[in-house]
Write a protein that holds these residues in place. Structure first.
Motif, PDB file in Angstrom:
ATOM      1  N   ILE A  66       0.847  -1.200   0.000  1.00 51.84           N
ATOM      2  CA  ILE A  66       0.000   0.000   0.000  1.00 51.84           C
ATOM      3  C   ILE A  66       0.881   1.248   0.000  1.00 51.84           C
ATOM      4  O   ILE A  66       0.657   2.180  -0.771  1.00 51.84           O
ATOM      5  CB  ILE A  66      -0.946   0.004   1.227  1.00 51.84           C
ATOM      6  CG1 ILE A  66      -1.992  -1.094   1.123  1.00 51.84           C
ATOM      7  CG2 ILE A  66      -1.571   1.373   1.454  1.00 51.84           C
ATOM      8  CD1 ILE A  66      -3.135  -0.825   0.194  1.00 51.84           C
ATOM      9  N   SER A  69       2.602   1.734  -3.259  1.00 51.59           N
ATOM     10  CA  SER A  69       1.703   2.113  -4.354  1.00 51.59           C
ATOM     11  C   SER A  69       1.395   3.612  -4.361  1.00 51.59           C
ATOM     12  O   SER A  69       0.729   4.098  -5.257  1.00 51.59           O
ATOM     13  CB  SER A  69       0.402   1.310  -4.283  1.00 51.59           C
ATOM     14  OG  SER A  69      -0.417   1.783  -3.229  1.00 51.59           O
ATOM     15  N   ALA A  71      -0.072   5.373  -1.706  1.00 51.69           N
ATOM     16  CA  ALA A  71      -1.221   5.781  -0.902  1.00 51.69           C
ATOM     17  C   ALA A  71      -0.823   6.923   0.030  1.00 51.69           C
ATOM     18  O   ALA A  71       0.332   7.014   0.452  1.00 51.69           O
ATOM     19  CB  ALA A  71      -1.735   4.597  -0.079  1.00 51.69           C
ATOM     20  N   ALA A  75      -3.520   7.236   5.203  1.00 48.93           N
ATOM     21  CA  ALA A  75      -4.171   5.946   4.933  1.00 48.93           C
ATOM     22  C   ALA A  75      -3.271   4.795   5.376  1.00 48.93           C
ATOM     23  O   ALA A  75      -3.735   3.814   5.963  1.00 48.93           O
ATOM     24  CB  ALA A  75      -4.513   5.822   3.456  1.00 48.93           C
ATOM     25  N   LEU A  79      -4.173   2.093   8.375  1.00 45.44           N
ATOM     26  CA  LEU A  79      -4.100   0.636   8.210  1.00 45.44           C
ATOM     27  C   LEU A  79      -3.068   0.035   9.173  1.00 45.44           C
ATOM     28  O   LEU A  79      -3.303  -1.025   9.760  1.00 45.44           O
ATOM     29  CB  LEU A  79      -3.768   0.283   6.769  1.00 45.44           C
ATOM     30  CG  LEU A  79      -4.872   0.595   5.758  1.00 45.44           C
ATOM     31  CD1 LEU A  79      -4.334   0.530   4.329  1.00 45.44           C
ATOM     32  CD2 LEU A  79      -6.056  -0.343   5.945  1.00 45.44           C
ATOM     33  N   LEU A 117      -9.399  -4.580   3.630  1.00 44.03           N
ATOM     34  CA  LEU A 117      -9.311  -3.242   3.031  1.00 44.03           C
ATOM     35  C   LEU A 117      -8.035  -3.074   2.212  1.00 44.03           C
ATOM     36  O   LEU A 117      -8.057  -2.488   1.121  1.00 44.03           O
ATOM     37  CB  LEU A 117      -9.383  -2.165   4.116  1.00 44.03           C
ATOM     38  CG  LEU A 117     -10.721  -1.989   4.823  1.00 44.03           C
ATOM     39  CD1 LEU A 117     -10.589  -0.977   5.963  1.00 44.03           C
ATOM     40  CD2 LEU A 117     -11.807  -1.579   3.847  1.00 44.03           C
ATOM     41  N   SER A 118      -6.929  -3.582   2.742  1.00 42.05           N
ATOM     42  CA  SER A 118      -5.662  -3.476   2.026  1.00 42.05           C
ATOM     43  C   SER A 118      -5.692  -4.259   0.718  1.00 42.05           C
ATOM     44  O   SER A 118      -5.262  -3.761  -0.326  1.00 42.05           O
ATOM     45  CB  SER A 118      -4.510  -3.988   2.902  1.00 42.05           C
ATOM     46  OG  SER A 118      -4.380  -3.204   4.057  1.00 42.05           O
ATOM     47  N   GLY A 121      -8.033  -2.508  -1.719  1.00 45.00           N
ATOM     48  CA  GLY A 121      -7.405  -1.278  -2.181  1.00 45.00           C
ATOM     49  C   GLY A 121      -6.319  -1.537  -3.215  1.00 45.00           C
ATOM     50  O   GLY A 121      -6.217  -0.847  -4.235  1.00 45.00           O
ATOM     51  N   LEU A 122      -5.510  -2.561  -2.970  1.00 37.80           N
ATOM     52  CA  LEU A 122      -4.456  -2.904  -3.922  1.00 37.80           C
ATOM     53  C   LEU A 122      -5.046  -3.409  -5.236  1.00 37.80           C
ATOM     54  O   LEU A 122      -4.541  -3.065  -6.320  1.00 37.80           O
ATOM     55  CB  LEU A 122      -3.520  -3.949  -3.330  1.00 37.80           C
ATOM     56  CG  LEU A 122      -2.552  -3.432  -2.264  1.00 37.80           C
ATOM     57  CD1 LEU A 122      -1.890  -4.586  -1.540  1.00 37.80           C
ATOM     58  CD2 LEU A 122      -1.512  -2.515  -2.886  1.00 37.80           C
ATOM     59  N   VAL A 124      -8.029  -2.649  -6.563  1.00 33.31           N
ATOM     60  CA  VAL A 124      -8.619  -1.513  -7.257  1.00 33.31           C
ATOM     61  C   VAL A 124      -7.528  -0.644  -7.858  1.00 33.31           C
ATOM     62  O   VAL A 124      -7.591  -0.235  -9.025  1.00 33.31           O
ATOM     63  CB  VAL A 124      -9.538  -0.694  -6.318  1.00 33.31           C
ATOM     64  CG1 VAL A 124      -9.938   0.629  -6.931  1.00 33.31           C
ATOM     65  CG2 VAL A 124     -10.769  -1.507  -5.969  1.00 33.31           C
ATOM     66  N   HIS A 125      -6.495  -0.350  -7.075  1.00 27.28           N
ATOM     67  CA  HIS A 125      -5.392   0.489  -7.555  1.00 27.28           C
ATOM     68  C   HIS A 125      -4.672  -0.164  -8.741  1.00 27.28           C
ATOM     69  O   HIS A 125      -4.305   0.514  -9.695  1.00 27.28           O
ATOM     70  CB  HIS A 125      -4.408   0.753  -6.404  1.00 27.28           C
ATOM     71  CG  HIS A 125      -3.252   1.620  -6.800  1.00 27.28           C
ATOM     72  ND1 HIS A 125      -3.388   2.978  -6.991  1.00 27.28           N
ATOM     73  CD2 HIS A 125      -1.956   1.326  -7.089  1.00 27.28           C
ATOM     74  CE1 HIS A 125      -2.207   3.481  -7.351  1.00 27.28           C
ATOM     75  NE2 HIS A 125      -1.340   2.490  -7.404  1.00 27.28           N
TER      76      HIS A 125
END
Length: 128
Positions: A66, A69, A71, A75, A79, A117-118, A121-122, A124-125
């Motif tokens: 995260i 990437s 973020a 955020a 996390l 969530l992580s 999120g990864l 989607v990213h």
């Protein structure tokens, strides 16, 4: 450099050392060198340590990804705090005598939420 992840990796490592120390000192005090010898208190300590060893690595790997990437730092901190709070809450709640089920359940829930969530999120990213 993974500045934010490094903070949580270090704090979780210190907590893991505390859990490990509880197992080691209990073993020495009660002269139990292998296994749990049927000692429920030792078994609880061992499982609290093992549970941390099972969940912390995937959480820290995801946290690092995260952060890498790009973020926002808040955020990553959020996390990281979720992972740290989850592991501490579960470890303390699980190994307490008697066990603190509320702390254990909260710790499991917040750890799994952080992992979910992580991971999402990864995904989607990476896909968009």
């Amino acid at each position: 450099m993974l500045n934010v992840t490094s903070i949580y990796a270090a704090l979780i490592a210190l907590f893991f050392m505390w859990l490990s120390g509880r197992v080691i000192f209990y073993r020495r005090k009660n002269r139990i060198s292998l296994g749990d010898a049927g000692d429920k208190s030792l078994l609880k300590r061992m499982r609290a340590q093992a549970n941390c060893a099972e969940y912390a690595p995937i959480g820290l790997i995801l946290l690092a990804l995260i952060e890498m990437s790009g973020a926002p730092a808040f955020a990553v901190h959020l996390l990281g705090l979720m992972l740290l709070a989850g592991r501490v809450s579960h470890g303390v709640g699980f190994s307490a005598s008697p066990p603190r089920m509320g702390a254990r359940v909260f710790g499991t829930a917040i750890t799994l939420t952080m992992i979910l969530l992580s991971a999402l999120g990864l995904l989607v990213h990476s896909l968009f």
